[in-house]
Design a protein around this motif. Structure first.
Motif, PDB file in Angstrom:
ATOM      1  N   ASP A  18       0.833  -1.207   0.000  1.00 57.23           N
ATOM      2  CA  ASP A  18       0.000   0.000   0.000  1.00 57.23           C
ATOM      3  C   ASP A  18       0.866   1.256   0.000  1.00 57.23           C
ATOM      4  O   ASP A  18       0.571   2.230  -0.704  1.00 57.23           O
ATOM      5  CB  ASP A  18      -0.928   0.022   1.224  1.00 57.23           C
ATOM      6  CG  ASP A  18      -2.051  -0.986   1.105  1.00 57.23           C
ATOM      7  OD1 ASP A  18      -2.452  -1.282  -0.035  1.00 57.23           O
ATOM      8  OD2 ASP A  18      -2.515  -1.488   2.146  1.00 57.23           O
ATOM      9  N   GLU A  20       3.973   1.588  -1.122  1.00 53.27           N
ATOM     10  CA  GLU A  20       4.615   1.750  -2.427  1.00 53.27           C
ATOM     11  C   GLU A  20       3.628   2.236  -3.475  1.00 53.27           C
ATOM     12  O   GLU A  20       3.959   3.096  -4.300  1.00 53.27           O
ATOM     13  CB  GLU A  20       5.245   0.421  -2.860  1.00 53.27           C
ATOM     14  CG  GLU A  20       6.436  -0.010  -2.023  1.00 53.27           C
ATOM     15  CD  GLU A  20       7.596   0.965  -2.139  1.00 53.27           C
ATOM     16  OE1 GLU A  20       7.760   1.576  -3.202  1.00 53.27           O
ATOM     17  OE2 GLU A  20       8.328   1.121  -1.141  1.00 53.27           O
ATOM     18  N   ARG A  21       2.422   1.691  -3.458  1.00 54.20           N
ATOM     19  CA  ARG A  21       1.428   2.110  -4.443  1.00 54.20           C
ATOM     20  C   ARG A  21       1.057   3.579  -4.281  1.00 54.20           C
ATOM     21  O   ARG A  21       1.008   4.340  -5.258  1.00 54.20           O
ATOM     22  CB  ARG A  21       0.173   1.226  -4.322  1.00 54.20           C
ATOM     23  CG  ARG A  21      -0.859   1.516  -5.419  1.00 54.20           C
ATOM     24  CD  ARG A  21      -2.096   0.657  -5.297  1.00 54.20           C
ATOM     25  NE  ARG A  21      -2.885   1.017  -4.121  1.00 54.20           N
ATOM     26  CZ  ARG A  21      -2.997   0.270  -3.047  1.00 54.20           C
ATOM     27  NH1 ARG A  21      -2.348  -0.874  -2.956  1.00 54.20           N
ATOM     28  NH2 ARG A  21      -3.733   0.657  -2.023  1.00 54.20           N
ATOM     29  N   ARG A  22       0.827   3.993  -3.040  1.00 50.47           N
ATOM     30  CA  ARG A  22       0.464   5.397  -2.808  1.00 50.47           C
ATOM     31  C   ARG A  22       1.639   6.327  -3.100  1.00 50.47           C
ATOM     32  O   ARG A  22       1.440   7.449  -3.573  1.00 50.47           O
ATOM     33  CB  ARG A  22      -0.006   5.568  -1.362  1.00 50.47           C
ATOM     34  CG  ARG A  22      -1.264   4.768  -1.041  1.00 50.47           C
ATOM     35  CD  ARG A  22      -1.791   5.090   0.343  1.00 50.47           C
ATOM     36  NE  ARG A  22      -2.833   4.155   0.747  1.00 50.47           N
ATOM     37  CZ  ARG A  22      -3.599   4.311   1.819  1.00 50.47           C
ATOM     38  NH1 ARG A  22      -3.421   5.372   2.605  1.00 50.47           N
ATOM     39  NH2 ARG A  22      -4.519   3.425   2.127  1.00 50.47           N
ATOM     40  N   TRP A  25       1.737   6.823  -6.823  1.00 47.55           N
ATOM     41  CA  TRP A  25       0.692   7.762  -7.230  1.00 47.55           C
ATOM     42  C   TRP A  25       1.078   9.193  -6.879  1.00 47.55           C
ATOM     43  O   TRP A  25       0.873  10.118  -7.687  1.00 47.55           O
ATOM     44  CB  TRP A  25      -0.643   7.403  -6.572  1.00 47.55           C
ATOM     45  CG  TRP A  25      -1.446   6.389  -7.318  1.00 47.55           C
ATOM     46  CD1 TRP A  25      -1.716   5.100  -6.950  1.00 47.55           C
ATOM     47  CD2 TRP A  25      -2.098   6.582  -8.578  1.00 47.55           C
ATOM     48  NE1 TRP A  25      -2.485   4.468  -7.893  1.00 47.55           N
ATOM     49  CE2 TRP A  25      -2.739   5.361  -8.908  1.00 47.55           C
ATOM     50  CE3 TRP A  25      -2.193   7.650  -9.455  1.00 47.55           C
ATOM     51  CZ2 TRP A  25      -3.464   5.195 -10.081  1.00 47.55           C
ATOM     52  CZ3 TRP A  25      -2.932   7.489 -10.632  1.00 47.55           C
ATOM     53  CH2 TRP A  25      -3.552   6.275 -10.940  1.00 47.55           C
TER      54      TRP A  25
END
Length: 385
Positions: A18, A20-22, A25
């Motif tokens: 989570d 890394e994904r945020r 983004w």
């Protein structure tokens, strides 16, 4: 009831994926923002890498904005869920912690970006970029800054925050030394860097470094206190010392340790806000506040932090002796001037704080591993019929 840090779990677990994904983004969104800003600022121009309205300056402005935004988001929506105890402390302490994290990442980003572009300008002397290249450079720097600051904030701990604080303070003070217009500043005192006589660059860099460092130290104190509270819950007097009544009564004192560090943080902020040329008495008063709090912490480790290794307490006493020896060398023997004494004390204090943090982190990890091993052993016990 102060210092209650329940180990409640978050309503929704924030995984490493989570984060890394945020962060990706955030990097993508901020890179688009940096590209738009670069195209607007450089329209019809051929900017240099460093200087007035250069690629470096616009990148620093956009990078600081991205760092502050991503750090604020990470604190509010990631770190407070990964560290549930943060939501349990008073709102004003959460605010100070957030401000410290946001400012240190924004200020560090500005310093790093400006230094890098200054070096690039020296390496590529006379190079100028067109609008597209300048915009892409700003975009890349802004996106990378947002990504790194979100990841750093989301994974904040006492150990990582101490590293950030040390690097930021060292970099800020070094830059203020380089920016000082009076090259003989060291003949006076360390605080001379924060006066207007040292030049505007040195004045703002030195004082802002101290103010932000004080806020970061206050934020760091929250994480360290949480670790000390966890250690105090599992503290057991060593069997060899149980025959001594005084040793049996000793307990870790997170409250006193926290207040000593808060006093030091407040004093550092005060030193930055009141330079020595504005008010010598007030400036000296803040210096004395920080000194007294640190001496209490150093000299009282055996009482305030029982259960720590004996070598740690020996090192604390050695630090007190080193400060006293540094004072004698300056005041009585005139071995060096006031600047040398101040630098010696700062080096001793931060060395001790670094060891204190790493020792506390190691003891906390060992305690967590023992708890996990105990729970695993209990789960493997056969059920009684």
């Amino acid at each position: 009831m102060p210092y209650q840090y329940p180990d409640a779990t978050a309503s929704r677990r924030i995984t490493e994926l989570d984060i890394e994904r945020r962060a990706l983004w955030a990097g993508l969104i901020c890179s688009i923002f940096g590209l738009a800003a670069g195209l607007i600022f450089f329209a019809g121009e051929r900017p240099a890498l460093f200087g007035r309205w250069s690629v470096g300056l616009v990148s620093a402005i956009c990078g600081a904005t991205a760092a502050a935004s991503s750090s604020a988001y990470a604190f509010r929506f990631i770190l407070r869920h990964r560290e549930p105890w943060l939501r349990r402390i008073p709102a004003w302490r959460q605010l100070i912690t957030a401000i410290g994290l946001i400012l240190v990442h924004a200020a560090s980003s500005v310093m790093i970006i400006l230094v890098l572009f200054h070096l690039f300008q020296q390496a590529f002397l006379g190079l100028r970029l067109d609008v597209l290249a300048g915009g892409l450079a700003v975009s890349a720097v802004t996106g990378l800054t947002a990504y790194l600051c979100l990841v750093a904030t989301a994974r904040t701990s006492a150990e990582t925050l101490s590293v950030v604080l040390g690097i930021f303070m060292a970099a800020g003070v070094l830059i203020s030394m380089l920016l000082a217009e009076d090259q003989g500043w060291w003949r006076s005192m360390f605080s001379f860097l924060g006066t207007s006589q040292a030049g505007h660059g040195s004045f703002w860099t030195f004082n802002l470094t101290l103010i932000i460092s004080g806020l970061v130290l206050a934020a760091f104190t929250e994480f360290l206190t949480r670790d000390l509270v966890l250690l105090s819950r599992t503290y057991r007097c060593r069997p060899a010392l149980r025959r001594y009544r005084l040793a049996r009564r000793l307990r870790p004192r997170p409250r006193i340790v926290r207040w000593c560090l808060v006093v030091v943080a407040t004093a550092i902020v005060g030193i930055g806000m009141v330079p020595v040329n504005v008010s010598t008495q007030v400036h000296s008063g803040f210096v004395q506040m920080a000194s007294v709090a640190m001496i209490i912490l150093l000299a009282g480790t055996a009482v305030l932090l029982p259960g720590y290794p004996a070598v740690f307490h020996m090192m604390s006493m050695a630090a007190v002796a080193a400060v006293w020896a540094a004072f004698i060398l300056w005041h009585d023997w005139s071995y060096y001037n006031l600047t040398g004494f101040e630098l010696s004390v700062v080096a001793i204090m931060f060395s001790w704080i670094s060891v204190f943090i790493r020792t506390t982190a190691a003891m906390t990890r060992d305690g967590e591993e023992r708890n996990q091993a105990r729970l695993a052993g209990e789960s493997q016990l056969p059920a009684r019929s």
